[in-house]
Design a protein around this motif. Structure first.
Motif, short mmCIF file in Angstrom:
data_model
loop_
_atom_site.label_atom_id
_atom_site.label_comp_id
_atom_site.label_asym_id
_atom_site.label_seq_id
_atom_site.Cartn_x
_atom_site.Cartn_y
_atom_site.Cartn_z
N GLN A 97 0.66 -1.24 0.16
CA GLN A 97 0.15 0.41 0.00
C GLN A 97 1.12 1.20 -0.08
OE1 GLN A 97 -3.19 -1.37 -1.02
NE2 GLN A 97 -3.96 0.17 0.49
N THR A 98 1.76 1.33 0.49
CA THR A 98 2.89 2.59 1.00
C THR A 98 3.70 2.51 -0.79
OG1 THR A 98 3.40 1.39 2.86
CG2 THR A 98 5.13 3.45 1.55
N GLN A 99 4.10 1.43 -1.25
CA GLN A 99 4.87 2.49 -2.30
C GLN A 99 3.18 2.58 -3.48
OE1 GLN A 99 6.44 -1.68 -3.11
NE2 GLN A 99 8.21 -1.49 -2.97
N LEU A 100 2.34 1.68 -3.35
CA LEU A 100 0.72 2.24 -4.33
C LEU A 100 0.68 3.43 -4.42
CD1 LEU A 100 -0.85 0.88 -6.53
CD2 LEU A 100 -2.43 0.42 -4.79
N VAL A 101 1.05 4.01 -2.53
CA VAL A 101 0.16 5.62 -2.34
C VAL A 101 1.16 6.64 -3.24
CG1 VAL A 101 -0.80 6.91 -0.71
CG2 VAL A 101 -1.49 4.93 -0.88
N ARG A 102 2.21 5.56 -2.40
CA ARG A 102 3.21 6.97 -2.81
C ARG A 102 3.65 7.36 -3.98
NH1 ARG A 102 8.62 3.43 -1.92
NH2 ARG A 102 8.52 3.29 -4.31
N GLU A 103 3.63 6.74 -5.11
CA GLU A 103 3.60 6.65 -6.77
C GLU A 103 2.00 7.28 -6.82
OE1 GLU A 103 6.27 6.72 -7.81
OE2 GLU A 103 7.10 5.27 -6.18
N ALA A 104 1.25 7.88 -6.10
CA ALA A 104 -0.02 8.38 -6.56
C ALA A 104 -0.37 9.87 -7.06
CB ALA A 104 -0.84 8.18 -5.20
N ASP A 105 -1.25 10.60 -7.98
CA ASP A 105 -0.94 11.14 -8.16
C ASP A 105 -1.22 12.85 -7.17
OD1 ASP A 105 -0.23 10.89 -11.19
OD2 ASP A 105 -2.18 11.37 -11.94
N TYR A 106 -2.04 12.72 -6.19
CA TYR A 106 -2.14 13.47 -5.40
C TYR A 106 -0.99 13.47 -4.06
CZ TYR A 106 -3.17 8.85 -3.02
OH TYR A 106 -4.03 8.60 -1.75
N VAL A 107 -0.50 12.50 -4.12
CA VAL A 107 1.03 12.57 -3.05
C VAL A 107 1.61 13.65 -4.12
CG1 VAL A 107 3.22 11.68 -2.20
CG2 VAL A 107 0.34 10.15 -2.19
N THR A 108 1.85 13.57 -5.39
CA THR A 108 3.00 13.97 -6.39
C THR A 108 2.95 15.95 -6.25
OG1 THR A 108 3.95 11.55 -7.55
CG2 THR A 108 4.32 14.08 -8.46
N LEU A 126 6.63 15.62 6.51
CA LEU A 126 5.85 15.21 7.03
C LEU A 126 4.36 15.69 6.91
CD1 LEU A 126 5.73 14.09 10.23
CD2 LEU A 126 6.41 16.35 10.82
N ALA A 127 3.77 16.72 6.24
CA ALA A 127 2.44 16.69 6.13
C ALA A 127 1.45 16.23 5.43
CB ALA A 127 2.95 18.03 5.61
N VAL A 128 3.12 15.05 4.50
CA VAL A 128 2.43 14.68 3.24
C VAL A 128 2.65 13.10 3.69
CG1 VAL A 128 2.79 13.18 1.03
CG2 VAL A 128 3.52 15.95 0.88
N PHE A 129 2.77 13.04 4.25
CA PHE A 129 2.99 11.50 4.93
C PHE A 129 1.43 10.99 6.11
CE2 PHE A 129 3.77 8.76 8.87
CZ PHE A 129 4.21 7.55 8.66
N CYS A 130 1.55 12.12 6.69
CA CYS A 130 0.59 12.56 8.45
C CYS A 130 -0.82 12.91 7.14
CB CYS A 130 0.82 12.86 8.85
SG CYS A 130 2.21 13.61 9.90
N THR A 131 -1.09 13.53 5.95
CA THR A 131 -2.38 13.64 5.68
C THR A 131 -2.21 12.37 4.82
OG1 THR A 131 -1.18 15.40 4.31
CG2 THR A 131 -1.98 16.04 6.02
N HIS A 132 -1.79 12.90 3.82
CA HIS A 132 -2.06 12.19 2.34
C HIS A 132 -1.26 9.90 2.75
CE1 HIS A 132 -3.35 15.06 -0.04
NE2 HIS A 132 -2.05 15.58 1.02
N LEU A 133 -0.30 9.99 3.50
CA LEU A 133 0.27 8.72 3.07
C LEU A 133 -0.71 7.86 3.68
CD1 LEU A 133 2.26 6.49 2.13
CD2 LEU A 133 4.21 7.62 3.25
N LEU A 134 -0.64 8.18 5.31
CA LEU A 134 -0.39 7.30 6.40
C LEU A 134 -2.03 7.03 6.26
CD1 LEU A 134 0.89 6.00 8.63
CD2 LEU A 134 0.15 7.80 9.66
N PRO A 135 -2.68 7.95 6.12
CA PRO A 135 -4.74 7.34 6.07
C PRO A 135 -4.67 6.19 5.09
CG PRO A 135 -3.76 8.89 6.63
CD PRO A 135 -2.46 9.46 6.14
#
Length: 287
Positions: free
Chosen positions: A170-181, A191-200
């Motif tokens: 899931q981490t590898q999938l979300v890490r490459e998502a457009d909204y993370v980019t 840290l903000a990306v990790f807490c608000t987009h990646l972790l949830p």
């Protein structure tokens, strides 16, 4: 006329089939609530002491006085089954929590862009997974002792690769998502990306697997107890009750059947509840 009847029958069959999953979910939820009551207030469900022997009531069959009968020293099987939920559930839940916490932590670490960490952790997961879960738990308990805490740690270690691999993927999938980019492009910190987009988004599937794994851990705990590596007699634990009832199985079936039924229904209930969570998760993803 015949076509109309067949159509009506088919519609009725589909309606019944549609109700069955809902019925199984309701029954599983009701049984889970009963288990919680057994843990929180067992005295509300039975007046008997699970450790009190009555040598005048040895191996009595199920009756109004003892609905589940009595065991080989006259203890009430219903009382022992109800109080046994505390040991089996608490150890099973503790083991699941250990698997989830370490699995999520290691899975997120392996899913990052550090190739060495990913390769090293994946090899560790492979080594742990190469042993059957119960066998690995037996090895841990043999070295650490058969206290409840050690049993929870043992079954928890066995489940870490399951959650770690899920979270890594899931981490590898979300890490490459457009909204993370896009979040990085707009200047958001790591840290903000990790807490608000990646972790949830990484953790959204964990409760589904964890719910099913609770049943697996309870089954493993009961298996260890049955083999003498768990809580010891006279502890009212389901696996211990199975082991004790084995000696009198030819003359009295109830000391073994009822705790075995409790284990079976508990595992099925958690599997059904996990399946329901999975369906909700899939519908959410589709939407």
């Amino acid at each position: 006329m015949t076509t109309t009847v067949l159509t009506a029958a088919g519609g009725h069959g589909r309606a019944v089939a549609a109700r069955l999953p809902r019925l199984s979910s309701i029954l599983s939820l009701a049984f889970a609530a009963l288990l919680v009551l057994c843990v929180a207030a067992p005295q509300w469900l039975t007046p008997y002491d699970p450790l009190e022997a009555d040598f005048l009531a040895i191996l009595q069959p199920p009756s109004w006085t003892h609905p589940f009968g009595t065991d080989r020293i006259g203890r009430d099987v219903l009382a022992r089954t109800i109080h046994g939920a505390h040991f089996s559930l608490s150890i099973g839940l503790a083991g699941t929590v250990i698997s989830v916490l370490f699995g999520v932590l290691l899975g997120i670490l392996a899913g990052q862009r550090n190739r060495w960490a990913d390769e090293g952790l994946c090899r560790v997961f492979d080594v742990i997974s190469s042993y059957p879960g119960v066998l690995l738990a037996m090895m841990v308990v043999t070295f650490m002792g058969n206290e409840a805490r050690n049993i929870a740690i043992a079954v928890g270690i066995a489940g870490i690769p399951k959650f770690a691999r899920l979270v890594r993927a899931q981490t590898q999938l979300v890490r490459e998502a457009d909204y993370v980019t896009h979040a990085y492009i707009y200047g958001r910190s790591r840290l903000a990306v990790f807490c608000t987009h990646l972790l949830p988004n990484v953790l959204v599937a964990v409760p589904v697997v964890a719910t099913v794994y609770v049943g697996t851990t309870i089954l493993a705990v009961s298996g260890l107890s049955f083999l003498g590596l768990g809580p010891q007699p006279p502890t009212p634990e389901w696996g211990v009750m199975l082991a004790e009832g084995r000696d009198v199985l030819r003359t009295a079936w109830w000391p073994s059947v009822f705790p075995g039924l409790a284990i079976t229904l508990t595992v099925i209930s958690f599997i059904v509840l996990g399946r329901d969570l999975q369906l909700r998760f899939e519908r959410r993803e589709a939407a």
